[in-house]
Design a protein around this motif. Structure first.
Motif, PDB file in Angstrom:
ATOM      1  N   VAL A   1       0.559  -1.187  -0.175  1.00 38.27           N
ATOM      2  CA  VAL A   1      -0.545   0.057  -0.298  1.00 38.27           C
ATOM      3  C   VAL A   1       1.195   1.543   0.409  1.00 38.27           C
ATOM      4  O   VAL A   1       1.316   1.476   0.481  1.00 38.27           O
ATOM      5  N   SER A   2       0.984   1.789  -0.802  1.00 38.78           N
ATOM      6  CA  SER A   2       1.584   3.422  -1.305  1.00 38.78           C
ATOM      7  C   SER A   2       0.909   4.337  -0.034  1.00 38.78           C
ATOM      8  O   SER A   2      -0.430   4.673  -0.123  1.00 38.78           O
ATOM      9  N   LYS A   3       1.668   5.164   1.481  1.00 39.89           N
ATOM     10  CA  LYS A   3       1.690   5.871   2.009  1.00 39.89           C
ATOM     11  C   LYS A   3       1.640   7.102   1.748  1.00 39.89           C
ATOM     12  O   LYS A   3       2.702   7.275   0.545  1.00 39.89           O
ATOM     13  N   PRO A   4       1.435   8.212   1.432  1.00 38.60           N
ATOM     14  CA  PRO A   4       1.151   9.452   1.414  1.00 38.60           C
ATOM     15  C   PRO A   4       2.315  10.668   1.938  1.00 38.60           C
ATOM     16  O   PRO A   4       2.615   9.789   2.554  1.00 38.60           O
ATOM     17  N   THR A   5       2.817  11.298   0.692  1.00 38.60           N
ATOM     18  CA  THR A   5       4.020  11.845   1.628  1.00 38.60           C
ATOM     19  C   THR A   5       4.068  13.161   0.667  1.00 38.60           C
ATOM     20  O   THR A   5       3.305  13.836  -0.770  1.00 38.60           O
ATOM     21  N   TYR A   6       4.837  13.773   1.255  1.00 44.10           N
ATOM     22  CA  TYR A   6       5.363  15.575   0.189  1.00 44.10           C
ATOM     23  C   TYR A   6       6.183  15.737  -0.664  1.00 44.10           C
ATOM     24  O   TYR A   6       7.223  14.970   0.508  1.00 44.10           O
ATOM     25  N   THR A   7       6.155  16.514  -1.091  1.00 43.08           N
ATOM     26  CA  THR A   7       7.225  16.957  -2.570  1.00 43.08           C
ATOM     27  C   THR A   7       8.665  17.068  -1.566  1.00 43.08           C
ATOM     28  O   THR A   7       8.111  18.114  -0.880  1.00 43.08           O
ATOM     29  N   ASP A   8       9.150  17.736  -2.547  1.00 40.59           N
ATOM     30  CA  ASP A   8      10.522  18.552  -1.643  1.00 40.59           C
ATOM     31  C   ASP A   8       9.963  20.001  -1.717  1.00 40.59           C
ATOM     32  O   ASP A   8      10.137  20.311  -0.539  1.00 40.59           O
ATOM     33  N   GLN A   9       9.136  20.442  -2.491  1.00 44.60           N
ATOM     34  CA  GLN A   9       8.940  21.431  -2.705  1.00 44.60           C
ATOM     35  C   GLN A   9       7.800  21.934  -1.375  1.00 44.60           C
ATOM     36  O   GLN A   9       7.736  23.255  -0.821  1.00 44.60           O
ATOM     37  N   GLN A  10       6.751  21.051  -1.197  1.00 44.39           N
ATOM     38  CA  GLN A  10       6.054  20.938   0.216  1.00 44.39           C
ATOM     39  C   GLN A  10       6.772  21.468   1.267  1.00 44.39           C
ATOM     40  O   GLN A  10       6.100  21.914   1.335  1.00 44.39           O
ATOM     41  N   LEU A  11       7.611  20.603   1.485  1.00 45.25           N
ATOM     42  CA  LEU A  11       8.530  20.732   2.401  1.00 45.25           C
ATOM     43  C   LEU A  11       9.519  21.967   2.553  1.00 45.25           C
ATOM     44  O   LEU A  11       8.986  22.213   3.958  1.00 45.25           O
ATOM     45  N   GLU A  12       9.566  22.340   1.872  1.00 48.67           N
ATOM     46  CA  GLU A  12      10.754  23.759   1.769  1.00 48.67           C
ATOM     47  C   GLU A  12       9.053  24.605   1.807  1.00 48.67           C
ATOM     48  O   GLU A  12       9.519  25.168   3.123  1.00 48.67           O
ATOM     49  N   LEU A  13       8.259  24.397   1.548  1.00 47.32           N
ATOM     50  CA  LEU A  13       6.756  25.854   2.039  1.00 47.32           C
ATOM     51  C   LEU A  13       6.658  25.331   3.380  1.00 47.32           C
ATOM     52  O   LEU A  13       6.188  26.039   4.536  1.00 47.32           O
ATOM     53  N   TYR A  14       6.752  23.412   3.878  1.00 48.32           N
ATOM     54  CA  TYR A  14       5.885  24.112   5.367  1.00 48.32           C
ATOM     55  C   TYR A  14       7.645  24.330   6.466  1.00 48.32           C
ATOM     56  O   TYR A  14       6.993  24.805   7.500  1.00 48.32           O
ATOM     57  N   LEU A  15       9.080  23.813   5.664  1.00 51.06           N
ATOM     58  CA  LEU A  15       9.669  24.019   6.846  1.00 51.06           C
ATOM     59  C   LEU A  15       9.140  25.847   6.979  1.00 51.06           C
ATOM     60  O   LEU A  15      10.052  26.304   7.718  1.00 51.06           O
ATOM     61  N   GLU A  16       8.528  26.800   5.675  1.00 53.40           N
ATOM     62  CA  GLU A  16       8.724  28.660   5.481  1.00 53.40           C
ATOM     63  C   GLU A  16       7.690  28.794   6.945  1.00 53.40           C
ATOM     64  O   GLU A  16       8.149  29.427   7.466  1.00 53.40           O
ATOM     65  N   ARG A  17       6.821  28.045   6.849  1.00 52.15           N
ATOM     66  CA  ARG A  17       5.354  28.590   7.314  1.00 52.15           C
ATOM     67  C   ARG A  17       6.078  28.323   9.235  1.00 52.15           C
ATOM     68  O   ARG A  17       5.653  29.180   9.726  1.00 52.15           O
ATOM     69  N   ILE A  18       6.413  27.224   9.715  1.00 56.27           N
ATOM     70  CA  ILE A  18       6.565  26.933  10.615  1.00 56.27           C
ATOM     71  C   ILE A  18       8.393  27.573  10.961  1.00 56.27           C
ATOM     72  O   ILE A  18       8.753  27.338  12.299  1.00 56.27           O
ATOM     73  N   GLY A  19       8.950  28.255  10.682  1.00 57.39           N
ATOM     74  CA  GLY A  19      10.717  29.003  10.369  1.00 57.39           C
ATOM     75  C   GLY A  19      12.075  28.553  10.551  1.00 57.39           C
ATOM     76  O   GLY A  19      12.142  28.482  11.774  1.00 57.39           O
ATOM     77  N   TYR A  20      11.463  27.059   9.835  1.00 55.38           N
ATOM     78  CA  TYR A  20      12.712  26.878  10.673  1.00 55.38           C
ATOM     79  C   TYR A  20      13.643  27.273   9.760  1.00 55.38           C
ATOM     80  O   TYR A  20      14.010  26.651   8.309  1.00 55.38           O
ATOM     81  N   SER A  21      14.901  27.806  10.288  1.00 55.00           N
ATOM     82  CA  SER A  21      15.903  28.522   9.301  1.00 55.00           C
ATOM     83  C   SER A  21      15.606  29.200   8.129  1.00 55.00           C
ATOM     84  O   SER A  21      14.953  28.749   7.697  1.00 55.00           O
ATOM     85  N   ASN A  22      16.411  30.704   8.259  1.00 55.07           N
ATOM     86  CA  ASN A  22      16.078  31.121   7.577  1.00 55.07           C
ATOM     87  C   ASN A  22      17.153  30.810   6.011  1.00 55.07           C
ATOM     88  O   ASN A  22      17.120  32.025   4.768  1.00 55.07           O
ATOM     89  N   SER A  23      17.801  30.095   6.193  1.00 48.78           N
ATOM     90  CA  SER A  23      18.639  29.431   4.454  1.00 48.78           C
ATOM     91  C   SER A  23      17.534  29.452   3.408  1.00 48.78           C
ATOM     92  O   SER A  23      16.881  28.186   3.779  1.00 48.78           O
ATOM     93  N   GLY A  24      18.205  29.555   2.206  1.00 44.35           N
ATOM     94  CA  GLY A  24      17.589  29.386   1.658  1.00 44.35           C
ATOM     95  C   GLY A  24      18.078  27.631   0.900  1.00 44.35           C
ATOM     96  O   GLY A  24      16.425  26.720   0.299  1.00 44.35           O
TER      97      GLY A  24
END
Length: 313
Positions: A2-25
């Motif tokens: 069974v395939s389990k849902p994941t987020y793409t790297d682009q989505q993870l980048e947006l999530y990290l920006e949302r929670i304020g994880y690191s100011n680095s690009g």
């Protein structure tokens, strides 16, 4: 398999920006390296930042035209990351679950019961029906309880599934896990984990949630979500609430909470409570959601609360 849902790297980048994880690009690369070096410490930081950035609340049941809660991974991301809104238990912990899986953590979800002490203020040893989501994360052979969806009583760090492993909650408060037989169980040999907190080291421990470490499936949470979000007897359908944790300046510690409930917005820091604002109308509450929680509702969402018991009039 069974395939389990994941987020793409682009989505993870947006999530990290949302929670304020690191100011680095290249924050995602930095995060992955941090997980390699210290998986538990990185998990604790992600949990803290999530709790402080994404409010715990039930706006979807009140400030919407549909008054429903969806657990679809795409909708969770759209609501809490793109729209920057809040989410209640199975939304907040649901998106965190998918984020952790996408980052390579060995994680699964289980269901919990909220105590009468937490839900009703009566410490009688009783619990509500199963209606809460908790994550179990396995790191180097040890299991940890992780939760980002229990409002102002939420665990503020991963807790090892070990009895009486006491940790700081929000100083001077403490938290721990114990294993107990619930008073309503028929078989006295059956025990479950109980998450407890206490106001300070001299106070009594108060049970918050009980849970086992048996994995629950997505279809289980769909049933739970429908009951909690749609039942006419559910507290969530009658009352609007919004909370988020507050971090110290360097983000290494949860120092308090900001809570909106009823006609008030309060800030609690290290045991001291301050009323920030008294809300007289829906306009006041909508402005306060923007000011204190960075939640900006659309006009159709604002109109959704008209005629509901939770409307401020």
């Amino acid at each position: 398999m069974v395939s389990k849902p994941t987020y793409t790297d682009q989505q993870l980048e947006l999530y990290l920006e949302r929670i304020g994880y690191s100011n680095s690009g290249d924050r995602l690369q930095i995060l992955r390296q941090s997980i390699q070096n210290d998986a538990l410490g990185t998990l604790a930081e992600l949990q803290r930042r999530h709790l402080a950035a994404i409010p715990w609340g039930n706006s979807g049941m009140h400030y919407s035209q549909h008054h429903t809660i969806a657990l679809n991974p795409h909708w969770l991301f759209e609501k809490m990351v793109n729209r920057r809104l809040d989410g209640y238990c199975m939304e907040n912990t649901g998106i965190f679950f998918i984020v952790l899986r996408s980052l390579g953590y060995h994680v699964y979800a289980t269901g919990g019961r909220v105590s009468h002490a937490a839900a009703k203020g009566v410490n009688n040893g009783l619990y509500l029906a199963i209606g809460h989501m908790i994550l179990i994360v396995m790191i180097q052979g040890e299991k940890y309880m992780v939760d980002v969806g229990f409002g102002n009583n939420c665990a503020t760090a991963p807790l090892p599934l070990r009895e009486n492993a006491t940790a700081t909650y929000i100083a001077p408060s403490e938290m721990r896990l114990v294993k107990e037989n619930l008073v309503e169980f028929t078989d006295p040999s059956q025990k479950v984990w109980v998450f407890q907190t206490r106001y300070n080291p001299e106070s009594d421990w108060v049970p918050q949630i009980s849970f086992s470490d048996v994995e629950f499936l997505p279809q289980d949470f769909e049933v739970m979500n429908f009951s909690v979000s749609q039942s006419r007897t559910s507290w969530f359908t009658k009352t609007f609430i919004c909370t988020r944790m507050l971090l110290n300046l360097d983000g290494t510690e949860v120092k308090g909470q900001c809570v909106m409930t009823g006609h008030e917005v309060k800030r609690r820091v290290r045991g001291q409570t301050e009323i920030l604002e008294t809300l007289q109308s829906e306009g006041d509450r909508v402005r306060a959601l923007a000011k204190y929680f960075d939640m900006h509702l659309r006009e159709d969402e604002i109109q959704g609360i008209k005629g509901m018991a939770s409307e401020l009039i």
